[in-house]
Design a protein around this motif. Structure first.
Motif, PDB file in Angstrom:
ATOM      1  N   ALA A 155       0.831  -1.206   0.000  1.00 59.46           N
ATOM      2  CA  ALA A 155       0.000   0.000   0.000  1.00 59.46           C
ATOM      3  C   ALA A 155       0.864   1.253   0.000  1.00 59.46           C
ATOM      4  O   ALA A 155       0.576   2.224  -0.718  1.00 59.46           O
ATOM      5  N   ALA A 156       1.940   1.238   0.798  1.00 56.58           N
ATOM      6  CA  ALA A 156       2.852   2.383   0.814  1.00 56.58           C
ATOM      7  C   ALA A 156       3.531   2.558  -0.537  1.00 56.58           C
ATOM      8  O   ALA A 156       3.652   3.680  -1.056  1.00 56.58           O
ATOM      9  N   THR A 157       3.951   1.455  -1.138  1.00 60.21           N
ATOM     10  CA  THR A 157       4.604   1.510  -2.443  1.00 60.21           C
ATOM     11  C   THR A 157       3.681   2.065  -3.515  1.00 60.21           C
ATOM     12  O   THR A 157       4.115   2.807  -4.416  1.00 60.21           O
ATOM     13  N   ARG A 158       2.397   1.732  -3.419  1.00 54.54           N
ATOM     14  CA  ARG A 158       1.419   2.166  -4.417  1.00 54.54           C
ATOM     15  C   ARG A 158       0.875   3.566  -4.150  1.00 54.54           C
ATOM     16  O   ARG A 158       0.010   4.053  -4.884  1.00 54.54           O
ATOM     17  N   GLY A 159       1.363   4.225  -3.135  1.00 56.05           N
ATOM     18  CA  GLY A 159       0.992   5.613  -2.901  1.00 56.05           C
ATOM     19  C   GLY A 159      -0.288   5.821  -2.118  1.00 56.05           C
ATOM     20  O   GLY A 159      -0.827   6.939  -2.086  1.00 56.05           O
ATOM     21  N   PHE A 160      -0.787   4.768  -1.472  1.00 57.97           N
ATOM     22  CA  PHE A 160      -1.960   4.933  -0.616  1.00 57.97           C
ATOM     23  C   PHE A 160      -1.580   5.622   0.690  1.00 57.97           C
ATOM     24  O   PHE A 160      -0.439   5.531   1.156  1.00 57.97           O
ATOM     25  N   ALA A 161      -2.545   6.297   1.279  1.00 58.32           N
ATOM     26  CA  ALA A 161      -2.402   6.688   2.675  1.00 58.32           C
ATOM     27  C   ALA A 161      -2.606   5.410   3.484  1.00 58.32           C
ATOM     28  O   ALA A 161      -3.705   4.849   3.505  1.00 58.32           O
ATOM     29  N   VAL A 162      -1.543   4.898   4.093  1.00 57.42           N
ATOM     30  CA  VAL A 162      -1.610   3.604   4.768  1.00 57.42           C
ATOM     31  C   VAL A 162      -1.315   3.792   6.250  1.00 57.42           C
ATOM     32  O   VAL A 162      -0.408   4.535   6.631  1.00 57.42           O
ATOM     33  N   TYR A 163      -2.104   3.129   7.063  1.00 59.29           N
ATOM     34  CA  TYR A 163      -1.973   3.218   8.521  1.00 59.29           C
ATOM     35  C   TYR A 163      -1.849   1.807   9.081  1.00 59.29           C
ATOM     36  O   TYR A 163      -2.415   0.855   8.536  1.00 59.29           O
ATOM     37  N   SER A 164      -1.124   1.696  10.168  1.00 61.97           N
ATOM     38  CA  SER A 164      -0.785   0.392  10.725  1.00 61.97           C
ATOM     39  C   SER A 164      -1.605   0.112  11.976  1.00 61.97           C
ATOM     40  O   SER A 164      -1.847   1.007  12.786  1.00 61.97           O
ATOM     41  N   GLU A 165      -1.965  -1.163  12.127  1.00 65.85           N
ATOM     42  CA  GLU A 165      -2.874  -1.578  13.189  1.00 65.85           C
ATOM     43  C   GLU A 165      -2.233  -2.662  14.056  1.00 65.85           C
ATOM     44  O   GLU A 165      -1.572  -3.573  13.552  1.00 65.85           O
ATOM     45  N   ILE A 166      -2.455  -2.541  15.363  1.00 67.28           N
ATOM     46  CA  ILE A 166      -2.138  -3.623  16.284  1.00 67.28           C
ATOM     47  C   ILE A 166      -3.430  -4.063  16.962  1.00 67.28           C
ATOM     48  O   ILE A 166      -4.430  -3.356  16.926  1.00 67.28           O
ATOM     49  N   PHE A 167      -3.382  -5.232  17.587  1.00 64.07           N
ATOM     50  CA  PHE A 167      -4.578  -5.814  18.174  1.00 64.07           C
ATOM     51  C   PHE A 167      -4.450  -5.888  19.686  1.00 64.07           C
ATOM     52  O   PHE A 167      -3.475  -6.435  20.215  1.00 64.07           O
ATOM     53  N   ALA A 168      -5.473  -5.362  20.358  1.00 61.59           N
ATOM     54  CA  ALA A 168      -5.479  -5.402  21.822  1.00 61.59           C
ATOM     55  C   ALA A 168      -5.741  -6.798  22.339  1.00 61.59           C
ATOM     56  O   ALA A 168      -5.264  -7.162  23.417  1.00 61.59           O
ATOM     57  N   ASP A 169      -6.515  -7.586  21.581  1.00 60.68           N
ATOM     58  CA  ASP A 169      -7.029  -8.850  22.099  1.00 60.68           C
ATOM     59  C   ASP A 169      -6.482 -10.077  21.384  1.00 60.68           C
ATOM     60  O   ASP A 169      -7.041 -11.162  21.497  1.00 60.68           O
ATOM     61  N   ARG A 170      -5.376  -9.918  20.635  1.00 62.91           N
ATOM     62  CA  ARG A 170      -4.779 -11.050  19.930  1.00 62.91           C
ATOM     63  C   ARG A 170      -3.315 -11.207  20.311  1.00 62.91           C
ATOM     64  O   ARG A 170      -2.601 -10.227  20.517  1.00 62.91           O
ATOM     65  N   GLY A 171      -2.882 -12.472  20.376  1.00 61.23           N
ATOM     66  CA  GLY A 171      -1.484 -12.766  20.624  1.00 61.23           C
ATOM     67  C   GLY A 171      -0.665 -12.683  19.343  1.00 61.23           C
ATOM     68  O   GLY A 171      -1.201 -12.848  18.241  1.00 61.23           O
ATOM     69  N   TYR A 172       0.627 -12.432  19.489  1.00 58.63           N
ATOM     70  CA  TYR A 172       1.536 -12.279  18.355  1.00 58.63           C
ATOM     71  C   TYR A 172       2.611 -13.362  18.364  1.00 58.63           C
ATOM     72  O   TYR A 172       3.087 -13.781  19.423  1.00 58.63           O
ATOM     73  N   LEU A 173       3.009 -13.768  17.149  1.00 60.61           N
ATOM     74  CA  LEU A 173       4.151 -14.653  16.956  1.00 60.61           C
ATOM     75  C   LEU A 173       5.417 -13.817  16.787  1.00 60.61           C
ATOM     76  O   LEU A 173       5.344 -12.626  16.465  1.00 60.61           O
ATOM     77  N   PRO A 174       6.591 -14.423  16.956  1.00 62.07           N
ATOM     78  CA  PRO A 174       7.843 -13.659  16.794  1.00 62.07           C
ATOM     79  C   PRO A 174       8.030 -13.050  15.410  1.00 62.07           C
ATOM     80  O   PRO A 174       8.778 -12.081  15.260  1.00 62.07           O
ATOM     81  N   ASN A 175       7.364 -13.598  14.375  1.00 62.11           N
ATOM     82  CA  ASN A 175       7.485 -13.019  13.032  1.00 62.11           C
ATOM     83  C   ASN A 175       6.503 -11.875  12.793  1.00 62.11           C
ATOM     84  O   ASN A 175       6.421 -11.337  11.689  1.00 62.11           O
ATOM     85  N   GLY A 176       5.741 -11.489  13.821  1.00 59.87           N
ATOM     86  CA  GLY A 176       4.806 -10.383  13.704  1.00 59.87           C
ATOM     87  C   GLY A 176       3.411 -10.779  13.275  1.00 59.87           C
ATOM     88  O   GLY A 176       2.497  -9.946  13.291  1.00 59.87           O
ATOM     89  N   GLN A 177       3.225 -12.029  12.874  1.00 58.03           N
ATOM     90  CA  GLN A 177       1.891 -12.491  12.515  1.00 58.03           C
ATOM     91  C   GLN A 177       1.108 -12.853  13.779  1.00 58.03           C
ATOM     92  O   GLN A 177       1.668 -13.040  14.855  1.00 58.03           O
ATOM     93  N   LEU A 178      -0.202 -12.950  13.625  1.00 56.35           N
ATOM     94  CA  LEU A 178      -1.058 -13.264  14.755  1.00 56.35           C
ATOM     95  C   LEU A 178      -1.025 -14.757  15.066  1.00 56.35           C
ATOM     96  O   LEU A 178      -0.915 -15.585  14.153  1.00 56.35           O
ATOM     97  N   VAL A 179      -1.117 -15.089  16.337  1.00 53.94           N
ATOM     98  CA  VAL A 179      -1.218 -16.492  16.736  1.00 53.94           C
ATOM     99  C   VAL A 179      -2.519 -17.050  16.161  1.00 53.94           C
ATOM    100  O   VAL A 179      -3.588 -16.456  16.356  1.00 53.94           O
ATOM    101  N   PRO A 180      -2.469 -18.163  15.417  1.00 57.37           N
ATOM    102  CA  PRO A 180      -3.711 -18.744  14.886  1.00 57.37           C
ATOM    103  C   PRO A 180      -4.735 -18.976  15.999  1.00 57.37           C
ATOM    104  O   PRO A 180      -4.387 -19.369  17.110  1.00 57.37           O
ATOM    105  N   ARG A 181      -5.989 -18.730  15.669  1.00 61.84           N
ATOM    106  CA  ARG A 181      -7.030 -18.745  16.692  1.00 61.84           C
ATOM    107  C   ARG A 181      -7.193 -20.100  17.377  1.00 61.84           C
ATOM    108  O   ARG A 181      -7.683 -20.159  18.499  1.00 61.84           O
ATOM    109  N   GLN A 182      -6.804 -21.179  16.724  1.00 63.21           N
ATOM    110  CA  GLN A 182      -6.970 -22.482  17.337  1.00 63.21           C
ATOM    111  C   GLN A 182      -5.816 -22.826  18.287  1.00 63.21           C
ATOM    112  O   GLN A 182      -5.845 -23.864  18.945  1.00 63.21           O
ATOM    113  N   HIS A 183      -4.828 -21.943  18.397  1.00 66.28           N
ATOM    114  CA  HIS A 183      -3.666 -22.204  19.241  1.00 66.28           C
ATOM    115  C   HIS A 183      -3.770 -21.454  20.572  1.00 66.28           C
ATOM    116  O   HIS A 183      -4.405 -20.403  20.665  1.00 66.28           O
TER     117      HIS A 183
END
Length: 254
Positions: A155-183
């Protein structure tokens, strides 16, 4: 500590006579709402009600397209080509924009939902398809993307106004992705735990993860999932806790 940040929720996720979460309460606590567009949830009447609530509370509205899979709530990957995904996203966005025209509340951004968002986080072709659809439907829309993902980068490369989001109620993996819901560790249900983690992030710019040291993420928005049974209490506690630290809740777009 960041002086301002957006507090958003995914809302309008009922369908027909079935309600999902307490949207009426949530609209009074947030600064932006990502409204389901009839794919994973929502229909014309639900969208209309959500947009009217947003108008009443002065909440900024975004489109929240997802896989057309109400039975799975958009949390299953449906095999589709990138072109098919783009057309699906365009159709859902168009539905919300059309309903918005009846209410006077403008749609300001797009935020993919569930499995579609997770796929766009790592798949460049899917991310590009979503962005191409967005530009064709309304080139003025901003993009709200999961922090540190392919969609954010493209989105940044394509010139969009892009904003970044974090989650209050989700766990994170070390690679920055969200912990799958079944885990284990995927969901955070306790408002105090969620607030404590957010305050540490606001001070350091680093997010706690499972099985590893905190990682650096960007954020202009914090999400509380509206379908979480603890959503109202969590959003209220986060808002109170941030205000106590001098943080103003304000949408990332005006």
């Amino acid at each position: 500590m960041m002086p301002t940040i957006d507090l958003n929720a995914d809302l309008g996720e009922g369908y027909g006579p079935w309600a999902m979460g307490d949207d009426a309460a949530m609209f009074g606590l947030i600064s932006s709402a990502s409204v389901a567009c009839g794919g994973h949830a929502g229909d014309a009447e639900t969208m209309f009600a959500s947009l009217n609530l947003a108008q009443q509370h002065g909440v900024t509205v975004g489109a929240h397209p997802g896989y057309a899979d109400k039975a799975g709530f958009g949390r299953r990957v449906i095999p589709m080509t990138a072109g098919e995904i783009g057309r699906m996203v365009a159709g859902q966005m168009g539905a919300l924009l059309a309903i918005a025209a009846l209410t006077g509340r403008r749609v300001r951004y797009i935020k993919p939902h569930g499995a579609l968002a997770n796929l766009a986080a790592v798949d460049a072709d899917v991310a590009e398809a979503i962005l191409a659809a967005t530009r064709a439907v309304d080139p003025d829309l901003a993009v709200l993307a999961i922090s540190g993902t392919m969609l954010e980068q493209r989105a940044a490369t394509r010139g969009f106004a892009v904003y970044s989001e974090i989650f209050a109620d989700r766990g994170y993996l070390p690679n920055g992705q969200l912990v799958p819901r079944q885990h284990q560790g995927a969901m955070i249900h306790d408002p105090e735990t969620a607030l404590s983690r957010l305050l540490r992030f606001m001070d350091s710019g680093r997010m706690a993860v499972v099985d590893g040291p905190p990682i650096a993420l960007r954020a202009q928005s914090i999400c509380v999932h509206g379908d979480n049974p603890q959503a109202v209490g969590m959003a209220r506690r986060i808002r109170e806790g941030l205000a106590a630290q001098g943080v103003t809740i304000r949408c990332f777009v005006g």
